[in-house]
Design a protein around this motif. Structure first.
Motif, PDB file in Angstrom:
ATOM      1  N   SER A  66       0.817  -1.211   0.000  1.00  0.00           N
ATOM      2  CA  SER A  66       0.000   0.000   0.000  1.00  0.00           C
ATOM      3  C   SER A  66       0.847   1.255   0.000  1.00  0.00           C
ATOM      4  O   SER A  66       1.961   1.264   0.513  1.00  0.00           O
ATOM      5  CB  SER A  66      -0.889   0.037   1.248  1.00  0.00           C
ATOM      6  OG  SER A  66      -1.774  -1.036   1.243  1.00  0.00           O
ATOM      7  N   ILE A  67       0.255   2.304  -0.565  1.00  0.00           N
ATOM      8  CA  ILE A  67       0.788   3.658  -0.475  1.00  0.00           C
ATOM      9  C   ILE A  67      -0.343   4.514   0.065  1.00  0.00           C
ATOM     10  O   ILE A  67      -1.460   4.485  -0.472  1.00  0.00           O
ATOM     11  CB  ILE A  67       1.239   4.200  -1.847  1.00  0.00           C
ATOM     12  CG1 ILE A  67       2.388   3.374  -2.412  1.00  0.00           C
ATOM     13  CG2 ILE A  67       1.625   5.668  -1.737  1.00  0.00           C
ATOM     14  CD1 ILE A  67       2.802   3.769  -3.821  1.00  0.00           C
ATOM     15  N   ASN A 114      -1.382   8.529   1.452  1.00  0.00           N
ATOM     16  CA  ASN A 114      -1.031   9.942   1.556  1.00  0.00           C
ATOM     17  C   ASN A 114      -2.269  10.735   1.935  1.00  0.00           C
ATOM     18  O   ASN A 114      -3.388  10.339   1.608  1.00  0.00           O
ATOM     19  CB  ASN A 114      -0.515  10.484   0.212  1.00  0.00           C
ATOM     20  CG  ASN A 114       0.875  10.029  -0.107  1.00  0.00           C
ATOM     21  OD1 ASN A 114       1.831  10.462   0.514  1.00  0.00           O
ATOM     22  ND2 ASN A 114       1.002   9.140  -1.085  1.00  0.00           N
ATOM     23  N   LEU A 124       8.149  -0.546  -5.226  1.00  0.00           N
ATOM     24  CA  LEU A 124       7.244   0.564  -4.902  1.00  0.00           C
ATOM     25  C   LEU A 124       7.951   1.804  -4.377  1.00  0.00           C
ATOM     26  O   LEU A 124       7.317   2.840  -4.208  1.00  0.00           O
ATOM     27  CB  LEU A 124       6.194   0.118  -3.882  1.00  0.00           C
ATOM     28  CG  LEU A 124       5.071  -0.739  -4.418  1.00  0.00           C
ATOM     29  CD1 LEU A 124       4.073  -1.043  -3.317  1.00  0.00           C
ATOM     30  CD2 LEU A 124       4.380  -0.081  -5.591  1.00  0.00           C
ATOM     31  N   LYS A 125       9.250   1.749  -4.145  1.00  0.00           N
ATOM     32  CA  LYS A 125       9.947   2.910  -3.591  1.00  0.00           C
ATOM     33  C   LYS A 125       9.793   4.133  -4.502  1.00  0.00           C
ATOM     34  O   LYS A 125       9.451   5.212  -4.048  1.00  0.00           O
ATOM     35  CB  LYS A 125      11.426   2.589  -3.366  1.00  0.00           C
ATOM     36  CG  LYS A 125      12.165   3.678  -2.659  1.00  0.00           C
ATOM     37  CD  LYS A 125      13.581   3.279  -2.338  1.00  0.00           C
ATOM     38  CE  LYS A 125      14.251   4.399  -1.566  1.00  0.00           C
ATOM     39  NZ  LYS A 125      15.608   4.061  -1.186  1.00  0.00           N
ATOM     40  N   ARG A 142       6.085   5.343  -4.702  1.00  0.00           N
ATOM     41  CA  ARG A 142       5.680   5.979  -3.437  1.00  0.00           C
ATOM     42  C   ARG A 142       6.026   7.472  -3.465  1.00  0.00           C
ATOM     43  O   ARG A 142       5.200   8.322  -3.133  1.00  0.00           O
ATOM     44  CB  ARG A 142       6.373   5.277  -2.267  1.00  0.00           C
ATOM     45  CG  ARG A 142       5.864   5.677  -0.906  1.00  0.00           C
ATOM     46  CD  ARG A 142       6.535   4.889   0.216  1.00  0.00           C
ATOM     47  NE  ARG A 142       6.595   3.454   0.015  1.00  0.00           N
ATOM     48  CZ  ARG A 142       5.608   2.597   0.281  1.00  0.00           C
ATOM     49  NH1 ARG A 142       4.470   3.029   0.762  1.00  0.00           N
ATOM     50  NH2 ARG A 142       5.755   1.301   0.071  1.00  0.00           N
ATOM     51  N   ARG A 192       3.277  10.929  -4.049  1.00  0.00           N
ATOM     52  CA  ARG A 192       3.288  12.101  -3.167  1.00  0.00           C
ATOM     53  C   ARG A 192       3.549  13.384  -3.969  1.00  0.00           C
ATOM     54  O   ARG A 192       2.879  14.396  -3.781  1.00  0.00           O
ATOM     55  CB  ARG A 192       4.340  11.922  -2.063  1.00  0.00           C
ATOM     56  CG  ARG A 192       4.403  13.085  -1.103  1.00  0.00           C
ATOM     57  CD  ARG A 192       3.135  13.152  -0.285  1.00  0.00           C
ATOM     58  NE  ARG A 192       3.076  14.403   0.440  1.00  0.00           N
ATOM     59  CZ  ARG A 192       2.001  14.862   1.015  1.00  0.00           C
ATOM     60  NH1 ARG A 192       0.890  14.178   0.992  1.00  0.00           N
ATOM     61  NH2 ARG A 192       2.016  16.009   1.659  1.00  0.00           N
TER      62      ARG A 192
END
Length: 154
Positions: free
Chosen positions: A3-4, A6, A118-119, A122, A126
């Protein structure tokens, strides 16, 4: 599942922010990775299907949840990779809107590899939300790839 999450606040009325964000065809105006989005069926709200052309691929998705000025949930269609489910929840009033963004990925890899993959996304997610904020608050934004978007001419 990875998951991400924000949260971002935008100094614009809830109804204006929801209207703009819930129209998936506006995504390329604030997400540099998406080049275009086209609607591929006649449905409105839940059941609406879209094709988005991204920098390196394309993906079909549909709206599976929709409540005016409250939330929109989209999900990639079966067979799309990666499998994505995104829920955007909206809170606010006539002065400010807060968006809570949750993206869930189903990636058929070991979790440690999926986390590495996912780095980059992510950080990109944002940054894209920050571009959305700038665009809606000022009417103009320059995306990470250099595209300039002006709401008055868009």
């Amino acid at each position: 599942m990875l998951s991400i999450s924000n949260t971002i606040s935008i100094e614009k009325p809830l109804s204006d922010v929801f209207s703009f964000v819930s129209d998936q065809r506006n995504n390329p105006k604030w997400n540099y990775y998406i080049m275009s989005v086209e609607k591929i069926n006649a449905e409105e709200g839940i059941g609406a299907e879209f094709l988005q052309i991204r920098k390196n691929d394309k993906q079909k998705f549909n709206v599976i949840g929709f409540k005016e000025n409250d939330r929109i949930i989209i999900q990639s269609l079966p067979g799309q990779w990666p499998s994505i489910r995104r829920e955007l929840r909206f809170d606010g009033d006539e002065m400010q809107t807060t968006i809570h963004d949750q993206i869930n990925f189903k990636i058929p890899l070991p979790n440690f590899l999926s986390s590495l993959i996912l780095k980059g996304p992510r950080n990109g997610v944002r940054q894209n939300l920050e571009k959305l904020k700038i665009l809606l608050e000022t009417g103009h934004v320059v995306l990470q790839d250099g595209r300039a978007v002006d709401l008055k001419s868009a």
